[in-house]
Design an enzyme around this catalytic site. Structure first.
Site, PDB file in Angstrom:
ATOM      1  N   LYS A 131      70.135  60.755  33.419  1.00  0.00           N
ATOM      2  CA  LYS A 131      71.190  61.329  32.590  1.00  0.00           C
ATOM      3  C   LYS A 131      72.542  60.654  32.875  1.00  0.00           C
ATOM      4  O   LYS A 131      72.672  59.901  33.860  1.00  0.00           O
ATOM      5  CB  LYS A 131      71.276  62.833  32.868  1.00  0.00           C
ATOM      6  CG  LYS A 131      70.012  63.621  32.471  1.00  0.00           C
ATOM      7  CD  LYS A 131      70.179  65.104  32.804  1.00  0.00           C
ATOM      8  CE  LYS A 131      68.946  65.910  32.443  1.00  0.00           C
ATOM      9  NZ  LYS A 131      69.143  67.359  32.737  1.00  0.00           N
ATOM     10  N   TYR A 142      66.469  68.775  22.856  1.00  0.00           N
ATOM     11  CA  TYR A 142      66.638  70.038  23.586  1.00  0.00           C
ATOM     12  C   TYR A 142      66.532  71.261  22.669  1.00  0.00           C
ATOM     13  O   TYR A 142      67.074  72.329  23.006  1.00  0.00           O
ATOM     14  CB  TYR A 142      67.984  70.040  24.307  1.00  0.00           C
ATOM     15  CG  TYR A 142      67.992  69.268  25.623  1.00  0.00           C
ATOM     16  CD1 TYR A 142      67.064  69.562  26.633  1.00  0.00           C
ATOM     17  CD2 TYR A 142      68.946  68.292  25.882  1.00  0.00           C
ATOM     18  CE1 TYR A 142      67.086  68.876  27.842  1.00  0.00           C
ATOM     19  CE2 TYR A 142      68.972  67.602  27.098  1.00  0.00           C
ATOM     20  CZ  TYR A 142      68.044  67.908  28.069  1.00  0.00           C
ATOM     21  OH  TYR A 142      68.069  67.239  29.282  1.00  0.00           O
ATOM     22  N   ASN A 172      72.303  67.433  36.769  1.00  0.00           N
ATOM     23  CA  ASN A 172      71.182  67.351  37.713  1.00  0.00           C
ATOM     24  C   ASN A 172      70.401  66.043  37.596  1.00  0.00           C
ATOM     25  O   ASN A 172      69.225  65.975  37.935  1.00  0.00           O
ATOM     26  CB  ASN A 172      70.289  68.588  37.585  1.00  0.00           C
ATOM     27  CG  ASN A 172      69.723  68.739  36.178  1.00  0.00           C
ATOM     28  OD1 ASN A 172      69.914  67.886  35.326  1.00  0.00           O
ATOM     29  ND2 ASN A 172      69.011  69.832  35.952  1.00  0.00           N
ATOM     30  N   HIS A 187      65.945  63.862  33.672  1.00  0.00           N
ATOM     31  CA  HIS A 187      65.064  64.646  32.801  1.00  0.00           C
ATOM     32  C   HIS A 187      63.656  64.103  32.912  1.00  0.00           C
ATOM     33  O   HIS A 187      63.465  62.885  32.959  1.00  0.00           O
ATOM     34  CB  HIS A 187      65.512  64.532  31.330  1.00  0.00           C
ATOM     35  CG  HIS A 187      64.485  65.076  30.373  1.00  0.00           C
ATOM     36  ND1 HIS A 187      64.376  66.422  30.094  1.00  0.00           N
ATOM     37  CD2 HIS A 187      63.467  64.471  29.692  1.00  0.00           C
ATOM     38  CE1 HIS A 187      63.349  66.610  29.263  1.00  0.00           C
ATOM     39  NE2 HIS A 187      62.780  65.439  29.005  1.00  0.00           N
ATOM     40  N   GLU A 244      58.411  63.783  23.058  1.00  0.00           N
ATOM     41  CA  GLU A 244      59.652  63.124  23.474  1.00  0.00           C
ATOM     42  C   GLU A 244      59.533  61.601  23.417  1.00  0.00           C
ATOM     43  O   GLU A 244      60.497  60.914  23.067  1.00  0.00           O
ATOM     44  CB  GLU A 244      60.026  63.603  24.881  1.00  0.00           C
ATOM     45  CG  GLU A 244      60.403  65.089  24.879  1.00  0.00           C
ATOM     46  CD  GLU A 244      60.610  65.674  26.269  1.00  0.00           C
ATOM     47  OE1 GLU A 244      60.490  64.938  27.269  1.00  0.00           O
ATOM     48  OE2 GLU A 244      60.901  66.892  26.343  1.00  0.00           O
TER      49      GLU A 244
END
Ligand code: IDP
Ligand code: MG
Length: 135
Positions: free
Chosen positions: A9, A49, A113, A116, A127
């Site tokens: 990310k 998402y 965080n 993914h 995805e």
């Protein structure tokens, strides 16, 4: 072989941790099938998402994931690759992520965080098709 989607990310790329994260996957003997540094668009983030669309953090999540380039990858292993990657990532909330995991070593906040990973075979297929339709 079995494939999953992994994203370093924006916080991971900004902090210079993309190489560390790729290294961990490669040392595990998971193979890179595709990798691209790209700024995820708002539209793609909202589709990716979609399961979180009604959650209070959705707007912040989309703003975060689109703010600067991410390293988007397809990773291949012998079986259940998504599950191996998820274990290597650690819990969503870094406060609960085990030491030795990516989030447990390098992250402190759920909002940022670092990584993914698809959470099932079905998510992985969806995805991968979303980010790499040519595969
Ligand atoms: P995962 O990334 O471990 O699969 P998900 O529950 O799918 O976790 O949530 C997607 C992402 O949304 C998380 O990685 C995190 O960046 C963000 N997120 C999840 N829960 C919260 C929260 O309660 N507050 C803020 N951000 C959250
Ligand atoms: Mg998830």
């Amino acid at each position: 072989m079995d494939r999953t989607l992994v994203i370093v990310k924006p916080d991971g790329v900004e902090r210079g941790l993309a190489g560390e994260i790729v290294s961990r996957l490669e040392r595990r003997n998971l193979r890179l099938v595709a990798a691209e540094l790209r700024t995820i668009t708002k539209e793609l983030a909202e589709t990716h998402y979609a399961e979180h669309a009604e959650r209070p953090f959705f707007g912040d999540l989309v703003a975060f994931i689109t703010r600067s380039p991410s390293l988007v990858m397809v990773v291949e292993g012998p079986r259940d690759t998504f599950a191996m990657v998820r274990l290597m990532m650690g819990a969503t909330n870094p406060a609960e992520a085990a030491p030795g995991t990516i989030r447990g070593e390098y992250a402190t906040q759920t909002t940022e965080n670092l990584v993914h990973g698809s959470d099932s075979h079905e998510s992985a297929a969806r995805e991968i098709a979303l980010f790499f339709p040519e595969l």
